[in-house]
Design an enzyme around this catalytic site. Structure first.
Site, PDB file in Angstrom:
ATOM      1  N   LYS A 117       0.838  -1.199   0.000  1.00 32.95           N
ATOM      2  CA  LYS A 117       0.000   0.000   0.000  1.00 32.95           C
ATOM      3  C   LYS A 117       0.871   1.247   0.000  1.00 32.95           C
ATOM      4  CE  LYS A 117      -3.857  -1.933   2.726  1.00 32.95           C
ATOM      5  NZ  LYS A 117      -4.930  -1.758   1.723  1.00 32.95           N
TER       6      LYS A 117
ATOM      7  N   ARG B  71     -10.089 -11.733   2.224  1.00 30.47           N
ATOM      8  CA  ARG B  71     -10.933 -12.817   1.693  1.00 30.47           C
ATOM      9  C   ARG B  71     -10.211 -14.160   1.770  1.00 30.47           C
ATOM     10  NH1 ARG B  71     -11.375  -9.539  -3.787  1.00 30.47           N
ATOM     11  NH2 ARG B  71     -11.148  -7.952  -2.192  1.00 30.47           N
TER      12      ARG B  71
END
Ligand code: BES
Ligand code: MN
Ligand code: ZN
Length: 489
Positions: free
Chosen positions: A271, A345
């Site tokens: 990020k 996920r």
């Protein structure tokens, strides 16, 4: 903070640093305790209203210093809006803000005559959460206000149990917020698991088991282990079970699953550094599940619960997952990792498969899963996805009732191709910038074994303006309360 009930008392004789009286919106003529206090103060409450300082909107509030005529040192005039539970909660929050500002140690609510247990309880809940502040990491905090220790509710329409419940809820929400805001070096997966164990300790019917690396290897939790590979901190799968003495719906087991990435750098798909510190809060789903499970057990709800919280860091390193790697989840499905920053996920895949295998008959997962849900719904509504119409409706209604709002998002089959891979059974991400939150939900569905399941994307609601909200504790409690009523009731 402890709340206590007095069934009746003359508001003029109530001793407290801050006495709260209530004004609805529109204010109308003062009535009940507000009118009595107004009279004792020579019309000052009415003046606060007629001057427009308090219009009755929930959250509006003003403080009057008392010279004589009352046993209380000050009066707070607080708006309660239309009197919904959410309005009462906001009134409690505003009262706590004023109590803190005037450095009160005790507060009292002079409830309107028609306020029932739900309303007074909601006020106490909002008051309890309104007092929250994180000061553990200040070495010196001279300006810290003294703690408000006591709330006395003078309320003929409430019961002591309403206040006990409110205190327990506020305590759980605040504990979740504290976990969310705790920096990642003070809250590793190991420490989070330890906290869950402590919470379960001594609560009847509640137990906690923590699965470490070797157990996870034997279970084939390849996705959780894959995400954890880049970190020096070992992963944990936190499993809590609540088995009450009596259940309302025999055979039902509510599975609660919460994402707990104690720090999300993105991994090799790293990020940007600006704002990355907020990713210490990427465990908000796990915190809500742990605290809600302990709360459901403490309150003794007649619902069996199986809580599963996969906890790990997501770090880049020489051992970290690489884009293109293929992992095998606990249910045997293979996943091509296109983006290592879509790690939530992956760990949820193993946790959902584990909960289904361990006997959950319906499941809800809470996860700070996608930035795109923040773009779509902001910090007000979480995104709600579901595989079962009735269960999704129940969760949505529980959201409206509890104040932890969740808005339905589509789960149509036509979105299914998004998650297909050329290499493995599924991909965890695609380069198409389309329907990100729906993609994630479609992916998760593959691990739910066909059970009624809801996914709540709380990336926006769990960390409004960079603070932990404790979102999800009240939602899950309300869901459990609804499932705690006999089927068909
Ligand atoms: N933890 C983030 C999602 C997030 C973003 C939570 C902002 C709170 C605020 C999640 O793991 C993530 O990185 N999601 C990616 C998914 C993408 C790579 C498919 C995202 O949303 O960008
Ligand atoms: Mn991520
Ligand atoms: Zn994440």
């Amino acid at each position: 903070m402890k709340s206590t009930l007095r069934k009746s008392a003359d508001p003029r004789s109530v001793r407290a640093d801050l006495l709260v009286v209530c004004v609805p919106k529109p204010p109308g003529a003062l009535a009940g305790p507000a009118a009595a206090v107004d009279e004792a103060l020579g019309g000052l409450v009415g003046r606060v209203v007629s001057d427009g300082e308090v219009d009755g909107a929930p959250g509006s509030a003003a403080v009057i210093h008392v010279g004589a005529g009352l046993a209380a040192k000050r009066v707070a005039v607080v708006g309660i809006g239309s009197g919904s539970r959410d309005d009462w909660r906001r009134a409690g929050d505003a009262a706590a803000g004023r109590a803190t500002a005037v450095r009160a140690r005790s507060a009292a609510l002079a409830a309107p005559d028609d306020a029932g247990g739900a309303e007074v309880g909601a006020f106490a809940e909002g008051f309890g959460t309104g007092l929250y502040r994180l000061d553990r990491f200040k070495s010196r905090d001279e300006d810290a206000p003294p703690a408000v220790r006591r709330l006395t509710a003078v309320a003929p329409g409430a019961a002591a149990a309403d206040l006990r419940r409110a205190d327990a809820v506020a305590e759980a929400v605040n504990a979740a917020r504290e976990l969310v805001e705790t920096p990642a070096n003070h809250l590793t997966p190991t420490i989070l698991a330890e906290r869950a164990r402590e919470l379960a300790d001594g609560v009847p019917g509640l137990s906690c088991t923590v699965l470490g690396r070797s157990r996870l290897e034997r279970l084939g939790a390849g996705c959780l282990l894959g995400v954890a590979r880049g970190s020096d901190e070992p992963p944990r799968m936190i499993v809590m079970r609540y088995r009450p003495a009596e259940v309302a719906r025999p055979g039902e087991v509510l599975g609660l699953v919460g994402k707990a990435v104690t720090f999300d750098t993105g991994g090799i798909s790293i990020k940007p550094s600006s704002g990355m510190e907020e990713m210490k809060m990427d465990m908000g789903g796990g915190a809500a599940v742990i605290l809600a499970t302990a709360l459901i057990a403490r309150l003794g709800l007649p619902v069996e619960v199986l809580a599963v919280v996969p906890a790990t860091e997501n770090m880049p390193s020489g051992r970290a997952l690489k884009p293109g790697d293929v992992l095998t989840a606990m249910n045997g499905r293979t996943v091509e990792v296109i983006n290592t920053d879509a790690e939530g996920r992956l760990i949820l895949a193993d946790a959902l498969a584990y909960a289904a295998r361990e006997g959950a008959t319906r499941m809800i997962d809470l996860a700070t899963l996608t930035g795109a849900i923040v773009v779509a719904l902001g910090e007000v509504y979480a995104g709600l996805f579901g595989s079962d119409e009735d269960f999704t409706r129940l969760v949505r209604e529980a959201g409206e009732e509890s104040g932890d709002l969740a808005w339905p998002m589509p789960m149509h089959e036509r979105y299914r191709p998004l998650i297909e891979s050329k290499v493995a059974d599924l991909t965890n991400s695609s380069n198409k910038r389309q329907a990100g939150p729906v993609y994630a939900a479609q992916f998760l569905r593959e691990f739910t074994d066909g059970l009624p399941w809801c996914h709540v994307d709380i990336a926006g609601t769990a960390m409004p303006s960079g603070h932990g909200s404790g979102f999800g504790v009240r939602l899950l409690l309300e869901v459990a309360e609804r499932l705690g009523r006999p089927a068909g009731a």
